[in-house]
Design a protein around this motif. Structure first.
Motif, PDB file in Angstrom:
ATOM      1  N   LYS A  77       0.867  -1.244  -0.125  1.00 61.01           N
ATOM      2  CA  LYS A  77       0.067   0.111  -0.045  1.00 61.01           C
ATOM      3  C   LYS A  77       0.914   1.435  -0.062  1.00 61.01           C
ATOM      4  CE  LYS A  77      -3.911   2.147   2.644  1.00 61.01           C
ATOM      5  NZ  LYS A  77      -3.368   3.248   3.198  1.00 61.01           N
ATOM      6  N   ARG A  78       1.852   1.193   0.941  1.00 58.64           N
ATOM      7  CA  ARG A  78       2.740   2.200   0.812  1.00 58.64           C
ATOM      8  C   ARG A  78       3.692   2.823  -0.123  1.00 58.64           C
ATOM      9  NH1 ARG A  78       5.185   6.890   2.396  1.00 58.64           N
ATOM     10  NH2 ARG A  78       6.976   6.902   3.395  1.00 58.64           N
ATOM     11  N   LEU A  79       3.948   1.494  -0.939  1.00 56.46           N
ATOM     12  CA  LEU A  79       4.713   1.457  -1.964  1.00 56.46           C
ATOM     13  C   LEU A  79       4.107   2.296  -3.357  1.00 56.46           C
ATOM     14  CD1 LEU A  79       6.569  -1.910  -2.120  1.00 56.46           C
ATOM     15  CD2 LEU A  79       7.794   0.453  -2.074  1.00 56.46           C
ATOM     16  N   ALA A  98       3.207 -18.049  -3.071  1.00 54.84           N
ATOM     17  CA  ALA A  98       1.783 -18.590  -2.581  1.00 54.84           C
ATOM     18  C   ALA A  98       1.237 -17.796  -1.910  1.00 54.84           C
ATOM     19  CB  ALA A  98       2.487 -19.932  -1.718  1.00 54.84           C
ATOM     20  N   GLY A  99       1.524 -16.624  -1.433  1.00 52.03           N
ATOM     21  CA  GLY A  99       0.996 -15.570  -0.647  1.00 52.03           C
ATOM     22  C   GLY A  99       0.433 -14.282  -1.532  1.00 52.03           C
ATOM     23  N   LEU A 100       0.850 -14.119  -2.683  1.00 49.43           N
ATOM     24  CA  LEU A 100       0.473 -12.904  -3.309  1.00 49.43           C
ATOM     25  C   LEU A 100      -0.854 -12.386  -3.225  1.00 49.43           C
ATOM     26  CD1 LEU A 100       1.774 -10.772  -4.829  1.00 49.43           C
ATOM     27  CD2 LEU A 100       1.452 -11.807  -7.063  1.00 49.43           C
ATOM     28  N   PHE A 101      -1.831 -13.183  -3.802  1.00 46.53           N
ATOM     29  CA  PHE A 101      -3.278 -12.734  -3.853  1.00 46.53           C
ATOM     30  C   PHE A 101      -4.073 -13.326  -2.735  1.00 46.53           C
ATOM     31  CE2 PHE A 101      -1.531 -12.970  -8.234  1.00 46.53           C
ATOM     32  CZ  PHE A 101      -1.509 -11.478  -8.584  1.00 46.53           C
ATOM     33  N   ASP A 102      -3.427 -14.033  -1.561  1.00 49.59           N
ATOM     34  CA  ASP A 102      -4.189 -14.768  -0.452  1.00 49.59           C
ATOM     35  C   ASP A 102      -4.945 -13.854   0.339  1.00 49.59           C
ATOM     36  OD1 ASP A 102      -1.934 -13.908   1.102  1.00 49.59           O
ATOM     37  OD2 ASP A 102      -1.790 -15.608   1.880  1.00 49.59           O
ATOM     38  N   ALA A 103      -4.908 -12.388   0.141  1.00 50.32           N
ATOM     39  CA  ALA A 103      -5.549 -11.596   1.144  1.00 50.32           C
ATOM     40  C   ALA A 103      -6.386 -10.504   0.097  1.00 50.32           C
ATOM     41  CB  ALA A 103      -4.792 -10.833   2.039  1.00 50.32           C
ATOM     42  N   LYS A 104      -7.464 -10.367   0.432  1.00 52.04           N
ATOM     43  CA  LYS A 104      -8.427  -9.327  -0.245  1.00 52.04           C
ATOM     44  C   LYS A 104      -7.845  -8.004  -0.480  1.00 52.04           C
ATOM     45  CE  LYS A 104     -13.102  -7.847  -1.462  1.00 52.04           C
ATOM     46  NZ  LYS A 104     -12.840  -7.517  -2.454  1.00 52.04           N
ATOM     47  N   ARG A 119      -4.840  -7.137  -0.708  1.00 48.31           N
ATOM     48  CA  ARG A 119      -3.492  -7.255  -1.802  1.00 48.31           C
ATOM     49  C   ARG A 119      -4.295  -7.494  -3.176  1.00 48.31           C
ATOM     50  NH1 ARG A 119      -0.850  -9.909   1.908  1.00 48.31           N
ATOM     51  NH2 ARG A 119      -1.092 -11.840   1.108  1.00 48.31           N
ATOM     52  N   MET A 120      -5.227  -8.398  -3.206  1.00 52.11           N
ATOM     53  CA  MET A 120      -6.060  -8.596  -4.414  1.00 52.11           C
ATOM     54  C   MET A 120      -6.612  -7.491  -5.173  1.00 52.11           C
ATOM     55  SD  MET A 120      -6.691 -10.671  -6.955  1.00 52.11           S
ATOM     56  CE  MET A 120      -7.233 -12.702  -6.585  1.00 52.11           C
ATOM     57  N   ASP A 121      -7.167  -6.495  -4.193  1.00 56.77           N
ATOM     58  CA  ASP A 121      -7.856  -5.466  -4.805  1.00 56.77           C
ATOM     59  C   ASP A 121      -6.780  -4.497  -5.365  1.00 56.77           C
ATOM     60  OD1 ASP A 121     -10.413  -6.646  -4.296  1.00 56.77           O
ATOM     61  OD2 ASP A 121     -10.639  -5.450  -2.466  1.00 56.77           O
ATOM     62  N   MET A 122      -5.853  -4.262  -4.536  1.00 52.76           N
ATOM     63  CA  MET A 122      -4.555  -3.384  -4.652  1.00 52.76           C
ATOM     64  C   MET A 122      -3.918  -3.840  -6.064  1.00 52.76           C
ATOM     65  SD  MET A 122      -1.205  -2.318  -2.089  1.00 52.76           S
ATOM     66  CE  MET A 122      -2.172  -3.341  -0.896  1.00 52.76           C
ATOM     67  N   PHE A 123      -3.460  -5.035  -6.281  1.00 55.56           N
ATOM     68  CA  PHE A 123      -3.151  -5.341  -7.374  1.00 55.56           C
ATOM     69  C   PHE A 123      -4.177  -5.265  -8.760  1.00 55.56           C
ATOM     70  CE2 PHE A 123      -0.054  -7.434  -4.671  1.00 55.56           C
ATOM     71  CZ  PHE A 123       1.041  -6.862  -4.996  1.00 55.56           C
TER      72      PHE A 123
END
Length: 174
Positions: free
Chosen positions: A87-89, A103-109, A111-115
């Motif tokens: 988020k900060r980046l 394994a963990g790139l899209f495992d949080a909503k 992060r998914m929304d951010m990407f």
């Protein structure tokens, strides 16, 4: 079954993993390594061709309250703070390359929304990166495939990099 957690977020990145991203940041002059100390392979290797500024929480460098003047941000961030870091980046609006895990790139909503919202690229490293434990300097291969999450750096969405082919001499030829 409970997920296994690392005892610490402090793991050092080996030379070959730094060499994997270095050719793609040659276009930038000033690099900020916000999660690094002087002995970091990012600092040592990138200093050969770039002006490098490095900060680390142990030395008073709080990434969330620091805004270094730089052209690009490159590091291996603490995985336990992934959401806040990405988020900060994106808020800083600078090109960046951060070590992450497949394994963990899209495992949080979040992060998914951010990407979905921001442009990004992925540099996948093969084989698994053997990170260095700072307590005993042993190499440890995590149970996941490592990659760089990038923004404004790679020439295409996905780049595949074989770490077995990388040495400092070979990286200079890339």
């Amino acid at each position: 079954m409970q997920r296994q957690k690392a005892k610490s977020d402090e793991w050092y990145t080996p030379e070959n993993a730094v060499l994997a991203i270095e050719p793609y940041i040659r276009q930038f002059d000033k690099v900020w390594c916000p999660f690094d100390k002087e002995e970091s392979n990012f600092v040592k290797i990138l200093s050969k061709n770039h002006e490098v500024v490095y900060t680390h929480i142990e030395n008073g460098g709080d990434f969330f309250n620091t805004n270094e003047d730089c052209d690009v941000i490159v590091s291996n961030p603490p995985f336990s703070k992934r959401n806040e870091i990405y988020k900060r980046l994106f808020e800083l609006e600078k090109p960046f390359a951060m070590v992450g895990n497949m394994a963990g790139l899209f495992d949080a909503k979040a992060r998914m929304d951010m990407f979905k919202k921001y442009q990004y690229e992925i540099l996948v490293m093969y084989p698994r990166v053997k990170f260095i434990n700072p307590e005993n300097l042993e190499l440890n291969s995590p149970t996941y495939q490592s990659m760089y999450i990038c923004h404004g750096i790679l020439p295409q969405k996905i780049v595949l990099k074989d770490l077995n082919d990388l040495t400092i001499k070979k990286a200079e030829e890339i």
